[in-house]
Write an enzyme that holds these catalytic residues in place. Sequence first.
Site, PDB file in Angstrom:
ATOM      1  N   TYR A  16     -18.638   0.177   4.627  1.00 52.13           N
ATOM      2  CA  TYR A  16     -17.201   0.414   4.783  1.00 52.13           C
ATOM      3  C   TYR A  16     -16.933   1.236   6.040  1.00 52.13           C
ATOM      4  O   TYR A  16     -16.081   0.890   6.861  1.00 52.13           O
ATOM      5  CB  TYR A  16     -16.653   1.128   3.550  1.00 52.13           C
ATOM      6  CG  TYR A  16     -15.284   1.730   3.764  1.00 52.13           C
ATOM      7  CD1 TYR A  16     -14.145   0.931   3.771  1.00 52.13           C
ATOM      8  CD2 TYR A  16     -15.118   3.103   3.975  1.00 52.13           C
ATOM      9  CE1 TYR A  16     -12.886   1.478   3.986  1.00 52.13           C
ATOM     10  CE2 TYR A  16     -13.868   3.656   4.182  1.00 52.13           C
ATOM     11  CZ  TYR A  16     -12.756   2.838   4.183  1.00 52.13           C
ATOM     12  OH  TYR A  16     -11.516   3.391   4.403  1.00 52.13           O
TER      13      TYR A  16
ATOM     14  N   GLY B  37       0.796  -1.213   0.000  1.00 51.14           N
ATOM     15  CA  GLY B  37       0.000   0.000   0.000  1.00 51.14           C
ATOM     16  C   GLY B  37       0.832   1.268   0.000  1.00 51.14           C
ATOM     17  O   GLY B  37       1.994   1.279   0.414  1.00 51.14           O
TER      18      GLY B  37
END
Length: 297
Positions: A129, A13
């Site tokens: 989310y 990431g």
Amino acid sequence: MLCKKALILGARGQLAGALRRATPEGVEVVALERAQLDICDEASIRSILEQYRPDVVWNGAAFNAVDRAQSLEGAREAMHINALGPTMLALACRDYDVRLVHFSTDFVFDGRKTTPYLEDDATNPLSIYGASKLAGERAVLAASPRHLAIRVQRLFGPMVDTTTGSGSAAKPGGNFPFLMLRLGSERDCVRVVDDQIGTPTYNPDLARASWQLLEGSEGGLFHLSNAGEVSFADYAETIFRIKGVSCKVERISSQLYGAPAARPLYSTFSNQKAHSCGVEPLRSWDAALREFLDNYA
């Protein structure tokens, strides 16, 4: 805290890469990808902690497909990675006397405020989310008062070479500036929402501040972002202006855009709590954006 060894999870990431590059001198870093450690596998977590014996674990692993989380399968994956995984990770870190730094999101808020959000403002996520990230941050904080949960927003920055930790040009799919530049090269006009206000945050700036926060705080919940606020439409226009792109921005509402997951319309952070722990205020988002585009676009 005196940190001699750090374990960074989610090594592929952008944020994990920035954390690795911002590591203070003298700190040994081990960066692991999901294939090397599944944070939803308790036995693997404890085996890794036993093997490396870090002083701190940075959790850069997350499920960030906001709209896909609204589907049944996506919701399961979001809750698995964003809630269950951090819970097991936090408990294992507590048992091994290791500090955990976990990253959460502005999506825990409903966006009804018109002034910057404080850490103790009421949460009310509008999406699955957001709910999954809220569950994760609560589990981390409940596991140990020494753990940190840092809420962040609208991240952008270079991708990371997982073999060296060095930065490289970002891929359009996971980075708003590069996405806008790609679309701007293909179209005469792009449609961008103008009613979602927040702060684009540059991963290298965030990483440096996060290390400062680790050193200056005893644990708890914090907000971290660059300074200022902007709508996505103005953000896109700033990107085009810096790079001399002639593409126009058509301003539309979030309702007209029609994304599967609702977003908070306002989510700017107050960073005062972090500043009180010795974190140097981050520069303005547009100054950071210009540096990023000059270096990587």
